[in-house]
Design an enzyme around this catalytic site. Structure first.
Site, mmCIF file in Angstrom:
data_model
loop_
_atom_site.group_PDB
_atom_site.id
_atom_site.type_symbol
_atom_site.label_atom_id
_atom_site.label_comp_id
_atom_site.label_asym_id
_atom_site.label_seq_id
_atom_site.Cartn_x
_atom_site.Cartn_y
_atom_site.Cartn_z
ATOM 1 N N ASP A 57 77.264 53.621 48.974
ATOM 2 C CA ASP A 57 78.436 54.359 48.552
ATOM 3 C C ASP A 57 79.501 53.336 48.132
ATOM 4 O O ASP A 57 79.346 52.131 48.334
ATOM 5 C CB ASP A 57 78.926 55.264 49.703
ATOM 6 C CG ASP A 57 79.776 56.404 49.177
ATOM 7 O OD1 ASP A 57 79.872 57.430 49.852
ATOM 8 O OD2 ASP A 57 80.322 56.271 48.058
HETATM 9 C C1 GLC Z 1 82.715 58.226 46.914
HETATM 10 C C2 GLC Z 1 81.909 59.227 47.685
HETATM 11 C C3 GLC Z 1 80.541 59.484 47.122
HETATM 12 C C4 GLC Z 1 80.582 59.339 45.615
HETATM 13 C C5 GLC Z 1 80.880 57.882 45.324
HETATM 14 C C6 GLC Z 1 80.932 57.589 43.826
HETATM 15 O O1 GLC Z 1 83.365 57.364 47.806
HETATM 16 O O2 GLC Z 1 81.748 59.009 49.075
HETATM 17 O O3 GLC Z 1 80.130 60.791 47.533
HETATM 18 O O4 GLC Z 1 79.353 59.717 45.049
HETATM 19 O O5 GLC Z 1 82.095 57.451 45.921
HETATM 20 O O6 GLC Z 1 81.999 58.246 43.250
#
Ligand code: GLC
Length: 718
Positions: free
Chosen positions: A265
């Site tokens: 993430d």
């Molecule tokens: C965010 C979220 C995740 C998302 C990622 C990319 O922090 O936790 O669900 O897909 O970043 O945007």
């Protein structure tokens, strides 16, 4: 590059730094200065060199077909490897035409709605240059204080697994069409179990809880063919997911057999240092690559440190090769080597955005996602009555919920506008009454005046989109501001009044529900949400939504969920009054509205529950059947739910577990027999050794209209 590319040969042509570059994901803003792409996390200074940008393997958050085309062209011009970029984005419940939030889609109990959401999203997104969506989010949730419950489909493992599969099917199809996009299931794992529902907080679960309740929904999505998995921010057994070999290799790769791409993430790799399991960038890079994180999202420890680690012999180059091969395989599967620009088509995309077919799709799903929580003969409303729309959500376009930034560019009708379109200006009046979240009561008088001059009142209340979603945890989950006080004022008029709630979570509405004669939970219903709400309020559609997440009686009751354990001192419905049982002395144990609950404009009667046999061996199946009759005056859709209870296990077993559901549409007075096949597989659970087993013994089969309203019959596994 052409479609015959041999990725193993291609890998051999890459330098170590080019290979490491493939493991880097950057936001679109790194590639073109004026990108309008979405930033979905802290944008720390990554210390990325200009050269390293042109070795990156993928992009997240691109804003349009035009931008995607520009970035890909520029990249292929500047990159040495000429390996096309993968474009990824958060398309969680629609791209430009926005569906209800996933929690709402879950409450439709109609898996086809998730498939439809995936297909429509994939069509609009692929035309806009996106190859991969960071969806479905299949985290089990039991705490409505957590803002991301809006992205989930609720508190049941089995149902989340079914919806996860449906979303994957919708997005990916068989990946043969340029309008399919790859799925990245998230957040692996158990992000929904953050302590106190506080965002990014610690998760600490027994292995048994992890395997019994939290892991199966990811496995179902992976078995459906999800091409990617995203690590979660949280710890599992004291180690953050992005550095957790047990989670990422033993479970994800070995037990689940996942062969796709694992991505962190946003920033989760570098956060290993903040968690305190790595002392510096080098140790971060070491732990993450050893754990099997293939792509580092928006931090640059791999770029900075991996080459050194390989040169020093601390990391085998094979580990990097494995990761790069998985990424090249995905790029090949998505056709990037044949056509680096995929289905990009700005003109077609614009035609597709919110076209009638897509608007109809989101409206259908919105209708089916709403849950009628209470109705003391107020609904459905009559057309020729004067309606007062009162409340901060009454004339608001904030109906899309979190993760819907592309959707905000669309014209969205407010509830007041939709009602005016339906009834005409003369029959609709409006007063905001109060703001969504402040203490200003100065609008109450005007609101009361407007309401007093009408025949019926629609109280449109709830949250803003920002009050849920990522970073949207709330410790108090009542109606924000003075909305409930406004409701009290309006309800004192004793007019036929319906409260329509727009929220991203189950709210604490116990006192409101005691006073309001009718309550409809509309969630964040999407681009066509207002029209869908009016169609339910006026009975064009008989509400069929059923809760997939409990409404707590009080925030102090959380976590509250339907598949609880009995404890050694259960509070029994007809039990003796005593202090020494598992209870609160100030509130009931039961939630205000339970899992599976929802009202209709008609009524259904369940009779004649029986089993084909009261005994089954592990090799046999038995059939549970029940008669369901529509005893009301309107056609309606009922979700018949099958729960099973294992009366004795080698570990404690929940009072009931959802094991099946069927949706039936019945004309008035129509009766059908609904059958469920009970299999040995349904009776398995993780025993004290964390082995997935079924054990001989007595079980209840329970069938009904909600987790709290079932008929039961006993059977034995011999
Ligand atoms: C965010 C979220 C995740 C998302 C990622 C990319 O922090 O936790 O669900 O897909 O970043 O945007």
């Amino acid at each position: 590059m052409n479609k015959e590319v041999n990725i193993k040969e291609l890998l051999k042509e890459l330098s170590l730094s080019e290979k490491i570059g493939q493991l880097q994901q950057l936001a679109s803003t790194f590639f073109i200065e004026n990108s309008k792409g979405e930033l979905t996390g802290p944008l720390k200074d990554l210390g990325i060199s200009e050269d390293e940008i042109w070795t990156a393997g993928s992009v997240l958050g691109v804003n349009s077909a035009e931008e995607a085309y520009e970035i890909q062209s520029k990249y292929l011009e500047k990159s040495n490897s000429k390996i096309p970029l993968l474009f990824m984005a958060d398309i969680i419940h629609g791209y430009r035409t926005i569906f209800p939030i996933p929690l709402a889609i879950g409450c439709s109990w109609n898996l086809e709605n998730a498939v439809l959401c995936g297909q429509v999203s994939a069509k609009e997104a692929s035309l806009s240059g996106v190859h991969v969506t960071f969806s479905p989010m299949v985290d089990l949730v039991r705490d409505p204080r957590w803002g991301r419950v809006m992205e989930s489909t609720g508190e049941d493992t089995y149902l989340n697994g079914e919806f996860g599969k449906a979303f994957v099917k919708g997005y990916q199809g068989d990946l043969s069409s340029p309008y399919n996009i790859a799925s990245c299931v998230k957040h692996f794992a158990a992000y929904g179990a953050v302590e106190a529902g506080r965002e990014y907080n610690t998760v600490d679960l027994s292995d048994r809880q992890l395997k019994e309740y939290y892991l199966p929904s990811y496995k179902e999505s992976i078995d459906e063919g999800a091409k990617m998995v995203m690590t979660s921010f949280n710890t599992i057994n004291g180690i953050p997911a992005s550095g957790n070999k047990y989670l990422m290799r033993d479970i994800l790769r070995d037990d689940f057999g996942f062969e796709g791409v694992a991505i962190s993430d946003w920033g989760a790799v570098l956060e290993l240092m903040v968690h305190g399991v790595a002392a510096d960038d080098k140790e971060v890079a070491y732990k993450a690559i050893e754990a099997g994180v293939d792509i580092e999202m928006m931090t640059s420890c791999y770029n900075k440190e991996l080459e050194k680690l390989v040169r020093e012999g601390k990391v085998k180059e094979e580990l990097i090769d494995e990761a790069v091969l998985r990424i090249l395989k995905l790029k090949k599967e998505l056709g990037l080597f044949v056509n680096a620009y995929g289905a990009i088509d700005e003109r077609k995309a614009k035609e597709m955005f919110s076209c009638d077919k897509h608007r109809e799709a989101v409206k259908k799903v919105a209708r089916e996602s709403m849950v009628l929580l209470k109705n003391d003969d107020v609904l459905p409303l009559k057309e020729n009555k004067r309606v007062a729309v009162i409340g901060p959500k009454g004339n608001s376009i904030d109906l899309l919920g979190g993760w819907s930034w592309q959707g905000k560019k669309e014209k969205i009708a407010t509830l007041k506008e939709a009602l005016t379109n339906r009834l005409g200006e003369n029959l609709v009046s409006y007063a905001e009454g109060c703001h969504i979240d402040d203490n200003d009561e100065s609008g109450f008088t005007e609101a009361t005046r407007v309401a007093s001059e009408s025949d019926i009142v629609i109280l449109a209340l709830g949250e803003t989109s920002e009050m849920s979603g990522e970073g949207g945890s709330r410790a108090n989950i009542g109606l924000p501001g003075v909305q409930e006080k406004l409701a009290d004022e309006i309800l004192r008029l004793n007019k036929p009044t319906v409260v329509v709630l727009f929220s991203g979570r189950p709210l604490e509405i116990t006192s409101l529900s005691a006073k309001a004669p009718a309550i409809l939970e509309a969630w964040f219903p999407g681009t066509e949400g207002s029209t869908a709400v009016t169609e339910v309020l006026y009975g064009d559609y008989n509400p069929s939504g059923r809760l997939t997440m409990s409404f707590p009686y009080a925030v102090g009751q959380i976590p509250v969920y339907y598949n609880y354990y009995n404890t050694g001192r259960p509070k029994l419905p007809d039990g003796e009054e005593t202090r020494y049982i598992s209870q609160f002395i100030d509130i009931p144990n039961e939630p205000l509205y339970p899992f599976g609950y929802g009202l209709s404009y008609t009524r259904y009667e369940y009779t004649d529950l029986k089993l084909s046999s009261n005994e089954m061996t592990k090799d046999e199946e038995i059939v549970a059947s029940v008669k369901v009759k529509n005893v009301g005056k309107r056609e309606g859709t009922e979700t018949v739910q099958l729960y099973i209870r294992d009366l004795v296990g080698s570990t404690v077993r929940p009072m009931k577990e959802l094991k099946g559901f069927k949706q039936i549409t019945l004309e008035p007075q129509e009766e059908v027999i609904v059958n469920f096949t009970i299999t040995e597989r349904m009776l398995r659970y993780y025993d004290m050794n964390c082995e997935l087993v079924s054990e001989p013994g007595d079980f209840y089969a329970m069938i009904g209209s909600s987790s709290e309203n079932t008929h039961k019959v006993k059977f034995e596994l011999v």
